[in-house]
Design a protein around this motif. Structure first.
Motif, PDB file in Angstrom:
ATOM      1  N   VAL A 183       0.861  -1.188   0.000  1.00 45.80           N
ATOM      2  CA  VAL A 183       0.000   0.000   0.000  1.00 45.80           C
ATOM      3  C   VAL A 183       0.890   1.229   0.000  1.00 45.80           C
ATOM      4  CG1 VAL A 183      -1.846   1.253   1.147  1.00 45.80           C
ATOM      5  CG2 VAL A 183      -1.756  -1.242   1.326  1.00 45.80           C
ATOM      6  N   ALA A 184       0.666   2.123  -0.941  1.00 49.38           N
ATOM      7  CA  ALA A 184       1.479   3.327  -1.043  1.00 49.38           C
ATOM      8  C   ALA A 184       0.628   4.467  -1.586  1.00 49.38           C
ATOM      9  CB  ALA A 184       2.682   3.088  -1.956  1.00 49.38           C
ATOM     10  N   GLU A 185       1.104   5.691  -1.367  1.00 54.63           N
ATOM     11  CA  GLU A 185       0.390   6.859  -1.879  1.00 54.63           C
ATOM     12  C   GLU A 185       0.718   7.051  -3.361  1.00 54.63           C
ATOM     13  OE1 GLU A 185      -1.086  10.195   0.558  1.00 54.63           O
ATOM     14  OE2 GLU A 185       0.817  11.072  -0.093  1.00 54.63           O
ATOM     15  N   PRO A 186      -0.279   7.240  -4.214  1.00 55.18           N
ATOM     16  CA  PRO A 186       0.007   7.507  -5.624  1.00 55.18           C
ATOM     17  C   PRO A 186       0.879   8.760  -5.765  1.00 55.18           C
ATOM     18  CG  PRO A 186      -2.335   7.110  -5.282  1.00 55.18           C
ATOM     19  CD  PRO A 186      -1.718   7.263  -3.923  1.00 55.18           C
ATOM     20  N   ALA A 187       1.794   8.719  -6.687  1.00 51.95           N
ATOM     21  CA  ALA A 187       2.687   9.861  -6.908  1.00 51.95           C
ATOM     22  C   ALA A 187       2.662  10.332  -8.352  1.00 51.95           C
ATOM     23  CB  ALA A 187       4.116   9.495  -6.504  1.00 51.95           C
ATOM     24  N   THR A 188       2.423   9.425  -9.273  1.00 53.26           N
ATOM     25  CA  THR A 188       2.426   9.778 -10.691  1.00 53.26           C
ATOM     26  C   THR A 188       0.998   9.828 -11.225  1.00 53.26           C
ATOM     27  OG1 THR A 188       2.520   7.484 -11.443  1.00 53.26           O
ATOM     28  CG2 THR A 188       4.611   8.563 -10.930  1.00 53.26           C
ATOM     29  N   GLY A 189       0.848  10.420 -12.404  1.00 52.86           N
ATOM     30  CA  GLY A 189      -0.455  10.448 -13.039  1.00 52.86           C
ATOM     31  C   GLY A 189      -0.998   9.054 -13.282  1.00 52.86           C
ATOM     32  N   VAL A 222      -5.083  12.208   2.532  1.00 51.83           N
ATOM     33  CA  VAL A 222      -4.343  10.986   2.196  1.00 51.83           C
ATOM     34  C   VAL A 222      -4.989  10.318   0.987  1.00 51.83           C
ATOM     35  CG1 VAL A 222      -3.429   8.802   3.079  1.00 51.83           C
ATOM     36  CG2 VAL A 222      -3.992  10.639   4.684  1.00 51.83           C
ATOM     37  N   ALA A 223      -4.178   9.695   0.159  1.00 45.10           N
ATOM     38  CA  ALA A 223      -4.661   8.797  -0.886  1.00 45.10           C
ATOM     39  C   ALA A 223      -3.813   7.538  -0.823  1.00 45.10           C
ATOM     40  CB  ALA A 223      -4.553   9.437  -2.269  1.00 45.10           C
ATOM     41  N   ALA A 224      -4.387   6.417  -1.210  1.00 44.68           N
ATOM     42  CA  ALA A 224      -3.622   5.173  -1.169  1.00 44.68           C
ATOM     43  C   ALA A 224      -4.065   4.240  -2.277  1.00 44.68           C
ATOM     44  CB  ALA A 224      -3.786   4.474   0.182  1.00 44.68           C
ATOM     45  N   LEU A 225      -3.091   3.548  -2.847  1.00 46.42           N
ATOM     46  CA  LEU A 225      -3.326   2.515  -3.852  1.00 46.42           C
ATOM     47  C   LEU A 225      -2.729   1.222  -3.318  1.00 46.42           C
ATOM     48  CD1 LEU A 225      -4.106   1.504  -6.711  1.00 46.42           C
ATOM     49  CD2 LEU A 225      -1.849   2.284  -7.478  1.00 46.42           C
ATOM     50  N   ALA A 226      -3.576   0.198  -3.225  1.00 41.32           N
ATOM     51  CA  ALA A 226      -3.119  -1.116  -2.762  1.00 41.32           C
ATOM     52  C   ALA A 226      -2.886  -2.009  -3.973  1.00 41.32           C
ATOM     53  CB  ALA A 226      -4.160  -1.743  -1.845  1.00 41.32           C
ATOM     54  N   THR A 227      -1.776  -2.726  -3.980  1.00 41.04           N
ATOM     55  CA  THR A 227      -1.485  -3.662  -5.058  1.00 41.04           C
ATOM     56  C   THR A 227      -1.170  -5.030  -4.456  1.00 41.04           C
ATOM     57  OG1 THR A 227       0.867  -3.053  -5.070  1.00 41.04           O
ATOM     58  CG2 THR A 227      -0.594  -1.872  -6.591  1.00 41.04           C
ATOM     59  N   THR A 262      -2.065   6.916   8.464  1.00 42.62           N
ATOM     60  CA  THR A 262      -1.370   8.001   7.773  1.00 42.62           C
ATOM     61  C   THR A 262      -2.013   9.350   8.090  1.00 42.62           C
ATOM     62  OG1 THR A 262      -0.798   6.480   5.984  1.00 42.62           O
ATOM     63  CG2 THR A 262      -0.564   8.827   5.533  1.00 42.62           C
ATOM     64  N   ALA A 263      -3.341   9.378   8.177  1.00 41.52           N
ATOM     65  CA  ALA A 263      -4.025  10.619   8.553  1.00 41.52           C
ATOM     66  C   ALA A 263      -3.600  11.069   9.945  1.00 41.52           C
ATOM     67  CB  ALA A 263      -5.533  10.425   8.489  1.00 41.52           C
ATOM     68  N   PHE A 264      -3.471  10.130  10.866  1.00 40.02           N
ATOM     69  CA  PHE A 264      -3.019  10.481  12.215  1.00 40.02           C
ATOM     70  C   PHE A 264      -1.581  11.007  12.173  1.00 40.02           C
ATOM     71  CE2 PHE A 264      -6.027   7.021  14.024  1.00 40.02           C
ATOM     72  CZ  PHE A 264      -7.090   7.911  14.010  1.00 40.02           C
ATOM     73  N   GLU A 265      -0.756  10.397  11.345  1.00 37.89           N
ATOM     74  CA  GLU A 265       0.635  10.850  11.219  1.00 37.89           C
ATOM     75  C   GLU A 265       0.704  12.260  10.645  1.00 37.89           C
ATOM     76  OE1 GLU A 265       2.299   7.801   8.815  1.00 37.89           O
ATOM     77  OE2 GLU A 265       2.521   6.364  10.474  1.00 37.89           O
ATOM     78  N   ARG A 266      -0.331  12.668   9.931  1.00 37.39           N
ATOM     79  CA  ARG A 266      -0.398  14.015   9.358  1.00 37.39           C
ATOM     80  C   ARG A 266      -1.215  14.959  10.237  1.00 37.39           C
ATOM     81  NH1 ARG A 266      -0.711  12.279   2.878  1.00 37.39           N
ATOM     82  NH2 ARG A 266       1.267  11.129   2.984  1.00 37.39           N
ATOM     83  N   SER A 267      -1.274  14.607  11.523  1.00 38.24           N
ATOM     84  CA  SER A 267      -1.825  15.474  12.581  1.00 38.24           C
ATOM     85  C   SER A 267      -3.341  15.474  12.700  1.00 38.24           C
ATOM     86  CB  SER A 267      -1.324  16.918  12.411  1.00 38.24           C
ATOM     87  OG  SER A 267       0.087  16.959  12.472  1.00 38.24           O
ATOM     88  N   CYS A 268      -4.040  14.546  12.059  1.00 39.23           N
ATOM     89  CA  CYS A 268      -5.475  14.437  12.282  1.00 39.23           C
ATOM     90  C   CYS A 268      -5.735  13.829  13.659  1.00 39.23           C
ATOM     91  CB  CYS A 268      -6.127  13.563  11.221  1.00 39.23           C
ATOM     92  SG  CYS A 268      -6.283  14.371   9.615  1.00 39.23           S
ATOM     93  N   ARG A 269      -6.731  14.341  14.339  1.00 43.84           N
ATOM     94  CA  ARG A 269      -7.067  13.817  15.659  1.00 43.84           C
ATOM     95  C   ARG A 269      -8.203  12.801  15.603  1.00 43.84           C
ATOM     96  NH1 ARG A 269     -11.608  16.618  17.689  1.00 43.84           N
ATOM     97  NH2 ARG A 269     -12.130  18.509  16.503  1.00 43.84           N
ATOM     98  N   VAL A 270      -8.995  12.844  14.553  1.00 42.82           N
ATOM     99  CA  VAL A 270     -10.110  11.908  14.376  1.00 42.82           C
ATOM    100  C   VAL A 270     -10.309  11.668  12.885  1.00 42.82           C
ATOM    101  CG1 VAL A 270     -12.612  11.565  14.592  1.00 42.82           C
ATOM    102  CG2 VAL A 270     -11.337  12.548  16.492  1.00 42.82           C
ATOM    103  N   VAL A 271     -10.564  10.415  12.516  1.00 44.27           N
ATOM    104  CA  VAL A 271     -10.997  10.078  11.162  1.00 44.27           C
ATOM    105  C   VAL A 271     -12.394   9.492  11.272  1.00 44.27           C
ATOM    106  CG1 VAL A 271     -10.562   8.698   9.100  1.00 44.27           C
ATOM    107  CG2 VAL A 271      -8.636   9.633  10.399  1.00 44.27           C
ATOM    108  N   TRP A 272     -13.302   9.971  10.415  1.00 49.34           N
ATOM    109  CA  TRP A 272     -14.667   9.467  10.448  1.00 49.34           C
ATOM    110  C   TRP A 272     -15.049   8.905   9.086  1.00 49.34           C
ATOM    111  CZ3 TRP A 272     -18.779  11.479   7.507  1.00 49.34           C
ATOM    112  CH2 TRP A 272     -18.546  12.708   6.876  1.00 49.34           C
ATOM    113  N   LEU A 273     -16.130   8.148   9.038  1.00 49.65           N
ATOM    114  CA  LEU A 273     -16.559   7.544   7.783  1.00 49.65           C
ATOM    115  C   LEU A 273     -18.012   7.103   7.884  1.00 49.65           C
ATOM    116  CD1 LEU A 273     -16.693   4.193   8.298  1.00 49.65           C
ATOM    117  CD2 LEU A 273     -14.216   4.494   8.284  1.00 49.65           C
TER     118      LEU A 273
END
Length: 258
Positions: free
Chosen positions: A118-124, A161-166, A212-223
């Motif tokens: 799992v990684a964040e997309p970087a290219t088009g 955050v964005a993520a692509l799982a392969t 990853t959202a928490f690592e970027r200083s988010c205190r709560v993730v909801w869905l």
């Protein structure tokens, strides 16, 4: 502020920040001209809104003018008068969806999945691959609209955050966490390809996005989970219910609100 009120504030703030949003009476429409998916186009009422019949007529007209289904997503407690007014105008409840949330100390690591990366997309090309997985995962055919990949790119650019799982290098799942507002972010658009389901990829991808959202200083993730089975997956990694969201719409074939 209660957590459900935080969630409503987050959703409304992002709607107001969207470049093509439309203000109609006590509503803000989050309009996406490059993405016709109904979940990407909806209105949110102001706090304690009490819409008049004329304001509802104007709201429906604004959706019709943009070739979108008149639709709202909101927590009913934030504007108790809105749901009865919409029902009287002919709107139909799609569902009452639970809202789940997770804080940093509550996240649980799922079981590892063989050959999963799992990684964040970087290219088009990587953003396009993630968008295609989402598009097909939600039942679409052919190529996704431009707005699908744009949402992921905008999320990353705005601190989300964005993520692509392969699996073995093959795209298997994708999703994102929205631009944060006051430390809150929404995990949305998570999809796993049909041939990769029931392997634990959804849980692993969700946990990665949340962490990853928490690592970027988010205190709560909801869905908002799609159904009870999906809710169980999120519960297994630490999400809990904090409220309920109303999804309500007017059939495209129905007459305008009166």
């Amino acid at each position: 502020m209660p957590m459900d009120a935080d969630v409503q504030h987050h959703a409304r703030t992002l709607a107001l920040r969207s470049p093509d949003h439309v203000r109609v009476g006590p509503f803000v429409i989050r309009y996406n001209p490059k993405w016709s998916l109904k979940y990407a186009n909806y209105a949110i009422p102001d706090q304690d809104a009490e819409p008049t019949p004329g304001e509802l007529d104007a709201l429906v007209a604004a959706f019709r003018e943009r070739d979108r289904m008149p639709r709202l997503e909101f927590l009913p407690g934030s504007a108790p008068a809105v749901e009865p007014a919409l029902l009287a105008a002919g709107f139909t409840v799609e569902n009452r969806a639970p809202i789940l949330a997770c804080a940093p100390g509550e996240l649980v690591d799922p079981k590892p999945v063989a050959d999963l990366a799992v990684a964040e997309p970087a290219t088009g090309a990587e953003f396009a691959a993630a968008a295609l997985v989402q598009h097909l995962g939600y039942g679409g055919e052919g190529e996704p609209e431009e707005g699908t990949a744009a949402w992921l790119r905008d999320a990353v650019a705005g601190g989300g955050v964005a993520a692509l799982a392969t699996v073995g290098g093959v795209p298997a799942g994708a999703g994102g966490c929205s631009v944060p507002v006051d430390g809150l972010s929404e995990l949305a658009g998570l999809a796993v390809g049909a041939e990769f389901r029931r392997r634990g990829i959804g849980a692993a991808l969700s946990a990665h996005l949340t962490r990853t959202a928490f690592e970027r200083s988010c205190r709560v993730v909801w869905l908002e989970p799609g159904d009870a089975e999906v809710e169980r997956i999120y519960a297994s990694i630490g999400y809990r219910r904090i409220g309920e969201k109303l999804n309500i719409s007017l059939d495209p074939a129905a007459p305008d609100a009166v």
